[in-house]
Design an enzyme around this catalytic site. Structure first.
Site, mmCIF file in Angstrom:
data_model
loop_
_atom_site.group_PDB
_atom_site.id
_atom_site.type_symbol
_atom_site.label_atom_id
_atom_site.label_comp_id
_atom_site.label_asym_id
_atom_site.label_seq_id
_atom_site.Cartn_x
_atom_site.Cartn_y
_atom_site.Cartn_z
ATOM 1 N N PRO A 1 41.626 35.721 49.369
ATOM 2 C CA PRO A 1 40.323 35.191 49.746
ATOM 3 C C PRO A 1 39.412 36.181 50.493
ATOM 4 C CG PRO A 1 42.087 34.125 50.994
ATOM 5 C CD PRO A 1 42.737 34.932 49.907
ATOM 6 N N ASN B 1 47.357 41.685 47.996
ATOM 7 C CA ASN B 1 46.711 41.601 49.300
ATOM 8 C C ASN B 1 46.382 40.123 49.498
ATOM 9 O OD1 ASN B 1 45.180 41.579 51.577
ATOM 10 N ND2 ASN B 1 43.839 43.279 50.980
ATOM 11 N N ALA C 1 43.784 36.499 54.297
ATOM 12 C CA ALA C 1 44.153 35.607 55.412
ATOM 13 C C ALA C 1 45.410 34.788 55.102
ATOM 14 C CB ALA C 1 42.992 34.686 55.750
#
Ligand code: DQA
Length: 147
Positions: free
Chosen positions: A9, A73, A76
């Protein structure tokens, strides 16, 4: 070797998002850099970005048959998504965690990664270089690990 890259995100905002922290490289430029490195390494590459936890799990599932390694990745989600962690473990896809920033030197909540225990390695704090190192690592170290 085929490598699946997943960006979590807010990474669609790269280039504009807190550039002092995340740099000026856009996601499109980052993916182009990854494609060039994968080509040089003789690896296949698919890159996806999603802001949704369930969509990330669906992308992992849909591409698990094609990929021999995952570079993720989780953004969050790194810090609290047991769902993404479980998906990586369940699919048995050798994984590498990456971060543009050095999460160990930021706010306390970022020091925790629930994803780390299901990953073979982690590269952080080197901007796009973290991803490039992860691709190199996959080709060098994960070639023979498949499931
Ligand atoms: C990040 C670090 C996370 O803490 C943050 O939520 C991100 C990006 C990084 O690449 O440095 O969105 O994963």
């Amino acid at each position: 070797m085929n490598i699946l890259v997943i960006h979590g995100p807010n990474l669609h905002l790269l280039g504009k998002r807190e550039p002092a922290l995340y740099g000026r490289t856009t996601l499109k430029q980052l993916d182009a850099m990854l494609k060039a490195r994968a080509k040089a390494l003789g690896a296949g590459l698919r890159c996806f970005q999603s802001n949704c936890e369930g969509r990330i799990i669906d992308l992992l599932t849909a591409n698990a048959g094609w990929a021999q390694a995952l570079v993720i990745n989780p953004a969050a989600y790194t810090h609290y998504s047991y769902a993404i962690r479980d998906a990586i473990k369940a699919l048995g896809l050798p994984a590498v965690e990456v971060h543009l920033t050095d999460i160990s030197k930021r706010e306390p909540f970022r020091k925790i990664s629930v994803i780390r225990p299901v990953c073979a390695a982690r590269f952080k704090g080197e901007g796009p270089g973290s991803y490039l190192k992860a691709l190199d690592y996959c080709v060098k170290n994960l070639k023979l690990v498949r499931k």
